[in-house]
Design a protein around this motif. Sequence first.
Motif, PDB file in Angstrom:
ATOM      1  N   ILE A  11      -5.010   2.947  -0.742  1.00  0.00           N
ATOM      2  CA  ILE A  11      -4.046   3.501  -1.579  1.00  0.00           C
ATOM      3  C   ILE A  11      -4.356   5.108  -1.423  1.00  0.00           C
ATOM      4  N   GLY A  60       0.755   4.153  -3.022  1.00  0.00           N
ATOM      5  CA  GLY A  60       0.479   5.339  -2.635  1.00  0.00           C
ATOM      6  C   GLY A  60       1.511   6.279  -2.925  1.00  0.00           C
ATOM      7  N   ILE A 120       0.775  -1.199   0.075  1.00  0.00           N
ATOM      8  CA  ILE A 120       0.075   0.155  -0.207  1.00  0.00           C
ATOM      9  C   ILE A 120       0.828   1.262   0.088  1.00  0.00           C
TER      10      ILE A 120
END
Length: 87
Positions: free
Chosen positions: A70, A20, A16
């Motif tokens: 995200i 991101g 994640i």
Amino acid sequence: MEIDGIISAIVIGIVIGVLGRLVVPGRQRIGILWTILVGIVAALIGSAIASAAGVADTNGVDWVEWLIQIGLAAVGVVALDRAKSRR
């Protein structure tokens, strides 16, 4: 939380956090450990939000939950990057 839950949270947090970070354009001035920490926090908060919204448990892949996580990781990366750039 058992040890396998902690390990899976770390692994999901890494994924994640990296996703991101990829969503945010430009160069970020934070290290990989901060990225992982932001990812872990975003994964935990995103799971709680998805559970509250009723989209956490679906048949197959939980795309909405992933998008929430995200998005939160991207916001966390930007916030941390801006905080570090002010110093």
